[in-house]
Design a protein around this motif. Structure first.
Motif, PDB file in Angstrom:
ATOM      1  N   GLY A   1      43.199  46.250  43.129  1.00  0.00           N
ATOM      2  CA  GLY A   1      44.452  46.460  42.423  1.00  0.00           C
ATOM      3  C   GLY A   1      44.915  47.893  42.502  1.00  0.00           C
TER       4      GLY A   1
ATOM      5  N   ARG B   1      48.104  45.044  39.124  1.00  0.00           N
ATOM      6  CA  ARG B   1      47.360  46.133  38.477  1.00  0.00           C
ATOM      7  C   ARG B   1      45.860  45.919  38.649  1.00  0.00           C
ATOM      8  N   TYR B   2      45.411  44.675  38.536  1.00  0.00           N
ATOM      9  CA  TYR B   2      43.989  44.369  38.676  1.00  0.00           C
ATOM     10  C   TYR B   2      43.828  42.927  39.141  1.00  0.00           C
ATOM     11  N   TYR B   3      42.937  42.706  40.075  1.00  0.00           N
ATOM     12  CA  TYR B   3      42.619  41.362  40.550  1.00  0.00           C
ATOM     13  C   TYR B   3      41.325  40.925  39.874  1.00  0.00           C
ATOM     14  N   PHE B   4      41.427  40.055  38.882  1.00  0.00           N
ATOM     15  CA  PHE B   4      40.262  39.615  38.118  1.00  0.00           C
ATOM     16  C   PHE B   4      39.257  38.916  39.033  1.00  0.00           C
TER      17      PHE B   4
ATOM     18  N   THR C   1      38.096  46.253  46.013  1.00  0.00           N
ATOM     19  CA  THR C   1      37.976  47.716  46.114  1.00  0.00           C
ATOM     20  C   THR C   1      37.885  48.146  47.578  1.00  0.00           C
TER      21      THR C   1
ATOM     22  N   GLY D   1      38.063  42.857  41.594  1.00  0.00           N
ATOM     23  CA  GLY D   1      38.046  44.284  41.282  1.00  0.00           C
ATOM     24  C   GLY D   1      39.073  45.174  41.930  1.00  0.00           C
TER      25      GLY D   1
ATOM     26  N   ASP E   1      44.726  50.435  40.405  1.00  0.00           N
ATOM     27  CA  ASP E   1      43.773  51.474  40.015  1.00  0.00           C
ATOM     28  C   ASP E   1      42.776  51.759  41.139  1.00  0.00           C
ATOM     29  N   SER E   2      42.290  50.708  41.804  1.00  0.00           N
ATOM     30  CA  SER E   2      41.366  50.892  42.929  1.00  0.00           C
ATOM     31  C   SER E   2      42.035  51.638  44.073  1.00  0.00           C
TER      32      SER E   2
END
Length: 85
Positions: A70, A62-65, A35, A68, A72-73
């Motif tokens: 990606g 889309r998202y980095y597990f 983030t 947090g 969206d952030s």
């Protein structure tokens, strides 16, 4: 603008800042993995893209597990920057 700035942004705080000025195009890949790095990427683009005509492209997951970041952030960081100006 004839400036070329290639910034392999694996660790934003240890990179030298880009030259001052505004650019027609900024390309970014794998710079939104947390983030904080998503926010840093959004701030860099807001500061260095030419108003009204600058274009920035961000290649990201889309998202980095586990960390947090990606898309969206990054999008949320852009919204936050726009709301503060």
């Amino acid at each position: 603008n004839n400036h070329n700035h290639n910034n392999n942004n694996n660790n934003v705080q240890n990179q030298s800042p880009p030259p001052s000025g505004q650019f027609d195009l900024i390309l970014s890949a794998e710079t939104t993995y947390t983030t904080k790095s998503a926010k840093d990427t959004a701030i860099l683009m807001a500061r260095h893209l030419k108003p009204q005509s600058g274009v920035g492209f961000v290649a990201t997951k889309r998202y980095y597990f586990g960390v947090g970041g990606g898309s969206d952030s990054f999008c949320q960081a852009v919204v936050d920057i726009n709301n503060n100006h």
